[in-house]
Design a protein around this motif. Structure first.
Motif, PDB file in Angstrom:
ATOM      1  N   LYS A 178      -2.643   6.480  -1.276  1.00 58.30           N
ATOM      2  CA  LYS A 178      -1.506   5.616  -0.982  1.00 58.30           C
ATOM      3  C   LYS A 178      -0.508   6.264  -0.028  1.00 58.30           C
ATOM      4  O   LYS A 178       0.506   5.659   0.314  1.00 58.30           O
ATOM      5  CB  LYS A 178      -0.774   5.260  -2.284  1.00 58.30           C
ATOM      6  N   SER A 179      -0.808   7.493   0.380  1.00 55.25           N
ATOM      7  CA  SER A 179       0.115   8.218   1.260  1.00 55.25           C
ATOM      8  C   SER A 179      -0.634   9.313   2.003  1.00 55.25           C
ATOM      9  O   SER A 179      -1.801   9.614   1.709  1.00 55.25           O
ATOM     10  CB  SER A 179       1.244   8.839   0.438  1.00 55.25           C
ATOM     11  N   ALA A 196       0.893   4.409  11.169  1.00 54.00           N
ATOM     12  CA  ALA A 196       0.322   3.842   9.946  1.00 54.00           C
ATOM     13  C   ALA A 196      -0.990   4.526   9.610  1.00 54.00           C
ATOM     14  O   ALA A 196      -1.657   5.109  10.475  1.00 54.00           O
ATOM     15  CB  ALA A 196       0.103   2.341  10.119  1.00 54.00           C
ATOM     16  N   ASP A 252       0.083  12.443   1.765  1.00 61.19           N
ATOM     17  CA  ASP A 252      -0.129  13.530   0.793  1.00 61.19           C
ATOM     18  C   ASP A 252      -1.425  13.325   0.012  1.00 61.19           C
ATOM     19  O   ASP A 252      -2.136  14.286  -0.301  1.00 61.19           O
ATOM     20  CB  ASP A 252       1.048  13.608  -0.184  1.00 61.19           C
ATOM     21  N   ASP A 253      -1.734  12.051  -0.284  1.00 62.25           N
ATOM     22  CA  ASP A 253      -2.963  11.761  -1.032  1.00 62.25           C
ATOM     23  C   ASP A 253      -4.212  12.119  -0.245  1.00 62.25           C
ATOM     24  O   ASP A 253      -5.248  12.463  -0.828  1.00 62.25           O
ATOM     25  CB  ASP A 253      -3.023  10.279  -1.401  1.00 62.25           C
ATOM     26  N   SER A 311       5.877  -5.101   9.943  1.00 64.75           N
ATOM     27  CA  SER A 311       5.671  -4.151   8.849  1.00 64.75           C
ATOM     28  C   SER A 311       4.334  -4.445   8.185  1.00 64.75           C
ATOM     29  O   SER A 311       3.707  -5.454   8.471  1.00 64.75           O
ATOM     30  CB  SER A 311       6.803  -4.255   7.821  1.00 64.75           C
ATOM     31  N   ILE A 351      -2.758   1.822   3.974  1.00 62.06           N
ATOM     32  CA  ILE A 351      -2.348   2.525   2.752  1.00 62.06           C
ATOM     33  C   ILE A 351      -0.955   3.134   2.865  1.00 62.06           C
ATOM     34  O   ILE A 351      -0.433   3.680   1.890  1.00 62.06           O
ATOM     35  CB  ILE A 351      -3.350   3.626   2.356  1.00 62.06           C
ATOM     36  N   GLY A 352      -0.351   3.052   4.033  1.00 62.13           N
ATOM     37  CA  GLY A 352       0.994   3.607   4.169  1.00 62.13           C
ATOM     38  C   GLY A 352       1.464   3.587   5.604  1.00 62.13           C
ATOM     39  O   GLY A 352       0.658   3.579   6.537  1.00 62.13           O
ATOM     40  N   SER A 353       2.769   3.527   5.786  1.00 65.40           N
ATOM     41  CA  SER A 353       3.356   3.611   7.126  1.00 65.40           C
ATOM     42  C   SER A 353       4.273   4.821   7.177  1.00 65.40           C
ATOM     43  O   SER A 353       4.824   5.248   6.151  1.00 65.40           O
ATOM     44  CB  SER A 353       4.127   2.340   7.467  1.00 65.40           C
ATOM     45  N   LEU A 354       4.424   5.378   8.360  1.00 67.75           N
ATOM     46  CA  LEU A 354       5.218   6.586   8.557  1.00 67.75           C
ATOM     47  C   LEU A 354       6.283   6.295   9.602  1.00 67.75           C
ATOM     48  O   LEU A 354       5.970   6.104  10.779  1.00 67.75           O
ATOM     49  CB  LEU A 354       4.322   7.739   9.027  1.00 67.75           C
TER      50      LEU A 354
END
Length: 283
Positions: free
Chosen positions: A154-155, A144, A157-158, A283, A229-232
């Protein structure tokens, strides 16, 4: 709750394991050099243990909620409860040794007889399997991203697009993941130092195991200033580590107890205790 699959770099994996093993041996083992006698093994259900009457476990704290010290100073957590199942089956008590994660994942800690097993929120990877044996998987892990509020990210990439500073825990699969994706994060020795760096403004975003991030976010001071901001979904699984060529009795006992716990509801109870949700709901 406060991880990751942890890791380090330098020499080749084999050379690192040998060097660390020699260093640990030179420092001596807490259990001495006498080894386990046949009588000791009999008392432990046939398992060959470093210290008679104890299942000695190497870990790296803090890594809440997998292993950390509670308000009394006692080491507790999800991993502790899972290993306790095997310890009780063997008729011994669990003895926890806090040690550097790099020494755990290289196999040096077990090779030098510092411990019988390693339970440290450790992801099973081919690289680690070259140096240590693993139990059956006992936890499905996800990475995460935790960021300071207001970054707009949000990711992953961001993070790059916005020029944000990324931090990661050294010797972890989280670190490996972002490096393979072209990032060069600042590395921190453990999860506590990683979070501190974020809080101190030394990093804008950090990558860590999802359960650890969710545990941090339960703390008011963290939740007030930071956000997930995001999970992987990296498809990782944790395993209990043992020395290469693990004692078959010990390996079988651990695997049997993990399987039994999943069948009789014990695993779910432990999971809910530390994560507040049932397996598959995190999650």
């Amino acid at each position: 709750m406060a991880l990751s699959p942890r890791g380090r770099r330098g020499f080749t994996a084999g050379a690192l394991a040998l060097t660390a093993a020699l260093a640990l041996t030179a420092c001596g083992s807490e259990s001495g050099d006498s080894g386990t006698t046949s009588a000791d093994a009999s008392a432990a259900g046939g398992a060959q243990l470093v210290q008679p009457g104890k299942l000695t476990v190497c870990t790296n704290i803090p890594y809440e909620p997998f292993q950390f010290k509670d308000e009394t100073g006692k080491i507790v957590g999800f991993d502790v409860d899972i290993v306790d199942l095997a310890a009780k089956k063997l008729g011994v008590t669990q003895n926890i040794v806090d040690i550097d994660f790099a020494v755990i994942k290289s196999g040096a800690a077990m090779a030098a007889k510092k411990c019988d097993v390693a339970a440290a929120g450790m992801t099973i990877t081919p690289e680690r399997q070259a140096n240590i044996d693993f139990s059956a998987p006992y936890f499905d892990a996800t990475q995460a991203l935790l960021a300071k509020k207001g970054t707009g990210a949000k990711s992953l990439d961001d993070v790059k697009a916005k020029g944000l500073r990324l931090g990661a825990q050294a010797s972890t699969t989280g670190l490996d993941y972002v490096k393979k994706n072209g990032y060069d994060p600042t590395e921190y020795a453990d999860s506590a130092k990683e979070l501190l760096a974020l809080q101190a403004g030394q990093a804008d975003v950090i990558i860590q195991d999802l359960p650890v991030v969710l545990t941090w976010l339960k703390k008011p001071d963290v939740a007030a200033k930071f956000e997930l901001i995001g999970s992987l979904d990296t498809g990782e699984q944790y395993g209990i580590g043992m020395k290469k060529g693990a004692d078959p009795v010990l390996l079988k006992t651990i695997n049997d107890e993990i399987a039994k716990a999943k069948q009789d509801g014990t695993y779910e109870k432990i999971y809910v205790k530390w994560f507040g949700k049932k397996p598959g709901e995190l999650s």
